[in-house]
Scaffold this motif. Structure first.
Motif, PDB file in Angstrom:
ATOM      1  N   LEU A 136       0.819  -1.208   0.000  1.00  0.00           N
ATOM      2  CA  LEU A 136       0.000   0.000   0.000  1.00  0.00           C
ATOM      3  C   LEU A 136       0.860   1.267   0.000  1.00  0.00           C
ATOM      4  O   LEU A 136       0.518   2.249  -0.658  1.00  0.00           O
ATOM      5  CB  LEU A 136      -0.945   0.003   1.197  1.00  0.00           C
ATOM      6  N   SER A 137       1.969   1.232   0.723  1.00  0.00           N
ATOM      7  CA  SER A 137       2.841   2.412   0.714  1.00  0.00           C
ATOM      8  C   SER A 137       3.474   2.600  -0.661  1.00  0.00           C
ATOM      9  O   SER A 137       3.650   3.725  -1.119  1.00  0.00           O
ATOM     10  CB  SER A 137       3.913   2.308   1.797  1.00  0.00           C
ATOM     11  N   GLY A 138       3.796   1.512  -1.344  1.00  0.00           N
ATOM     12  CA  GLY A 138       4.333   1.628  -2.688  1.00  0.00           C
ATOM     13  C   GLY A 138       3.295   2.096  -3.686  1.00  0.00           C
ATOM     14  O   GLY A 138       3.595   2.816  -4.631  1.00  0.00           O
ATOM     15  N   LEU A 139       2.045   1.702  -3.473  1.00  0.00           N
ATOM     16  CA  LEU A 139       0.982   2.082  -4.394  1.00  0.00           C
ATOM     17  C   LEU A 139       0.551   3.528  -4.203  1.00  0.00           C
ATOM     18  O   LEU A 139       0.409   4.277  -5.174  1.00  0.00           O
ATOM     19  CB  LEU A 139      -0.216   1.147  -4.205  1.00  0.00           C
ATOM     20  N   TYR A 140       0.341   3.931  -2.942  1.00  0.00           N
ATOM     21  CA  TYR A 140      -0.203   5.263  -2.680  1.00  0.00           C
ATOM     22  C   TYR A 140       0.851   6.354  -2.508  1.00  0.00           C
ATOM     23  O   TYR A 140       0.591   7.502  -2.797  1.00  0.00           O
ATOM     24  CB  TYR A 140      -1.117   5.232  -1.453  1.00  0.00           C
ATOM     25  N   LEU A 141       2.041   6.013  -2.029  1.00  0.00           N
ATOM     26  CA  LEU A 141       3.064   7.042  -1.818  1.00  0.00           C
ATOM     27  C   LEU A 141       4.053   7.069  -2.986  1.00  0.00           C
ATOM     28  O   LEU A 141       3.971   7.930  -3.845  1.00  0.00           O
ATOM     29  CB  LEU A 141       3.774   6.803  -0.488  1.00  0.00           C
ATOM     30  N   SER A 142       4.987   6.146  -2.987  1.00  0.00           N
ATOM     31  CA  SER A 142       5.940   6.030  -4.090  1.00  0.00           C
ATOM     32  C   SER A 142       6.671   4.704  -3.950  1.00  0.00           C
ATOM     33  O   SER A 142       6.569   4.018  -2.931  1.00  0.00           O
ATOM     34  CB  SER A 142       6.938   7.181  -4.080  1.00  0.00           C
ATOM     35  N   SER A 143       7.427   4.355  -4.966  1.00  0.00           N
ATOM     36  CA  SER A 143       8.202   3.106  -4.895  1.00  0.00           C
ATOM     37  C   SER A 143       9.301   3.197  -3.836  1.00  0.00           C
ATOM     38  O   SER A 143       9.666   2.195  -3.230  1.00  0.00           O
ATOM     39  CB  SER A 143       8.833   2.807  -6.252  1.00  0.00           C
ATOM     40  N   ARG A 144       9.818   4.377  -3.612  1.00  0.00           N
ATOM     41  CA  ARG A 144      10.860   4.560  -2.587  1.00  0.00           C
ATOM     42  C   ARG A 144      10.308   4.421  -1.183  1.00  0.00           C
ATOM     43  O   ARG A 144      11.052   4.112  -0.255  1.00  0.00           O
ATOM     44  CB  ARG A 144      11.498   5.929  -2.727  1.00  0.00           C
ATOM     45  N   ALA A 145       9.028   4.649  -1.003  1.00  0.00           N
ATOM     46  CA  ALA A 145       8.436   4.571   0.333  1.00  0.00           C
ATOM     47  C   ALA A 145       8.551   3.174   0.919  1.00  0.00           C
ATOM     48  O   ALA A 145       8.621   3.008   2.143  1.00  0.00           O
ATOM     49  CB  ALA A 145       6.973   5.004   0.278  1.00  0.00           C
ATOM     50  N   VAL A 146       8.585   2.158   0.071  1.00  0.00           N
ATOM     51  CA  VAL A 146       8.735   0.780   0.560  1.00  0.00           C
ATOM     52  C   VAL A 146      10.062   0.626   1.295  1.00  0.00           C
ATOM     53  O   VAL A 146      10.125   0.022   2.372  1.00  0.00           O
ATOM     54  CB  VAL A 146       8.633  -0.208  -0.616  1.00  0.00           C
ATOM     55  N   PHE A 147      11.118   1.175   0.740  1.00  0.00           N
ATOM     56  CA  PHE A 147      12.431   1.057   1.374  1.00  0.00           C
ATOM     57  C   PHE A 147      12.510   1.885   2.655  1.00  0.00           C
ATOM     58  O   PHE A 147      13.110   1.446   3.648  1.00  0.00           O
ATOM     59  CB  PHE A 147      13.521   1.476   0.384  1.00  0.00           C
ATOM     60  N   TRP A 148      11.902   3.054   2.666  1.00  0.00           N
ATOM     61  CA  TRP A 148      11.893   3.867   3.884  1.00  0.00           C
ATOM     62  C   TRP A 148      11.071   3.188   4.976  1.00  0.00           C
ATOM     63  O   TRP A 148      11.439   3.225   6.151  1.00  0.00           O
ATOM     64  CB  TRP A 148      11.353   5.261   3.595  1.00  0.00           C
ATOM     65  N   LEU A 149       9.978   2.550   4.600  1.00  0.00           N
ATOM     66  CA  LEU A 149       9.157   1.841   5.586  1.00  0.00           C
ATOM     67  C   LEU A 149       9.911   0.648   6.157  1.00  0.00           C
ATOM     68  O   LEU A 149       9.844   0.378   7.355  1.00  0.00           O
ATOM     69  CB  LEU A 149       7.841   1.396   4.954  1.00  0.00           C
ATOM     70  N   THR A 150      10.652  -0.038   5.315  1.00  0.00           N
ATOM     71  CA  THR A 150      11.467  -1.160   5.785  1.00  0.00           C
ATOM     72  C   THR A 150      12.502  -0.690   6.806  1.00  0.00           C
ATOM     73  O   THR A 150      12.694  -1.312   7.854  1.00  0.00           O
ATOM     74  CB  THR A 150      12.169  -1.840   4.606  1.00  0.00           C
ATOM     75  N   ALA A 151      13.161   0.411   6.505  1.00  0.00           N
ATOM     76  CA  ALA A 151      14.146   0.952   7.441  1.00  0.00           C
ATOM     77  C   ALA A 151      13.489   1.401   8.740  1.00  0.00           C
ATOM     78  O   ALA A 151      14.036   1.196   9.828  1.00  0.00           O
ATOM     79  CB  ALA A 151      14.885   2.119   6.791  1.00  0.00           C
TER      80      ALA A 151
ATOM     81  N   LEU B  29      10.781   0.159  10.075  1.00  0.00           N
ATOM     82  CA  LEU B  29      10.332  -1.006  10.840  1.00  0.00           C
ATOM     83  C   LEU B  29      11.486  -1.760  11.493  1.00  0.00           C
ATOM     84  O   LEU B  29      11.262  -2.608  12.359  1.00  0.00           O
ATOM     85  CB  LEU B  29       9.521  -1.949   9.947  1.00  0.00           C
ATOM     86  N   CYS B  30      12.712  -1.454  11.117  1.00  0.00           N
ATOM     87  CA  CYS B  30      13.867  -2.057  11.787  1.00  0.00           C
ATOM     88  C   CYS B  30      14.015  -1.537  13.214  1.00  0.00           C
ATOM     89  O   CYS B  30      14.499  -2.251  14.084  1.00  0.00           O
ATOM     90  CB  CYS B  30      15.141  -1.782  11.003  1.00  0.00           C
ATOM     91  N   VAL B  31      13.599  -0.311  13.448  1.00  0.00           N
ATOM     92  CA  VAL B  31      13.751   0.292  14.779  1.00  0.00           C
ATOM     93  C   VAL B  31      12.948  -0.476  15.837  1.00  0.00           C
ATOM     94  O   VAL B  31      13.515  -0.878  16.863  1.00  0.00           O
ATOM     95  CB  VAL B  31      13.386   1.793  14.739  1.00  0.00           C
ATOM     96  N   PRO B  32      11.637  -0.737  15.655  1.00  0.00           N
ATOM     97  CA  PRO B  32      10.938  -1.511  16.687  1.00  0.00           C
ATOM     98  C   PRO B  32      11.432  -2.955  16.785  1.00  0.00           C
ATOM     99  O   PRO B  32      11.414  -3.537  17.876  1.00  0.00           O
ATOM    100  CB  PRO B  32       9.464  -1.462  16.263  1.00  0.00           C
ATOM    101  N   ALA B  33      11.899  -3.521  15.667  1.00  0.00           N
ATOM    102  CA  ALA B  33      12.436  -4.880  15.734  1.00  0.00           C
ATOM    103  C   ALA B  33      13.701  -4.920  16.590  1.00  0.00           C
ATOM    104  O   ALA B  33      13.880  -5.830  17.415  1.00  0.00           O
ATOM    105  CB  ALA B  33      12.724  -5.401  14.331  1.00  0.00           C
TER     106      ALA B  33
END
Length: 94
Positions: free
Chosen positions: A3-18, A20-24
């Motif tokens: 959904l972040s890639g669809l509604y925001l941008s393709s780069r948002a997927v990588f930023w979201l991954t980074a 989500l590393c913080v809570p992990a």
């Protein structure tokens, strides 16, 4: 992620991954501060008996083999799925 890639941008997927590393990492740090870490202080950094017990557990070895086979089959299917998705309209490519 999709959904972040669809509604925001393709780069948002990588930023979201980074992000989500913080809570992990925080969860891993909390696990490391638990009672298991306090008990293991006299046993040394690696418990060889515990590792041997894990590797002799037949159920765990079967599960590990299933996980490896799943990842191998998933890696083979990803290019096929990507080709099928991108052959359609360009708006669905992300």
């Amino acid at each position: 992620m999709g959904l972040s890639g669809l509604y925001l941008s393709s780069r948002a997927v990588f930023w979201l991954t980074a992000a989500l590393c913080v809570p992990a990492l925080a969860a891993l740090a909390a696990i490391g501060r638990g009672t298991h870490a306090r008990r293991q202080t006299t046993a040394g950094p690696l418990d060889w008996q515990g590792l041997g017990k894990l590797f002799r557990d037949r159920r765990l070895l079967i599960f590990a083999a299933c996980v490896v086979l799943f990842h191998l089959s998933n890696a083979a299917m990803l290019p096929l799925a990507g080709a099928a998705v991108t052959s359609g309209p360009a708006t669905w490519a992300t």
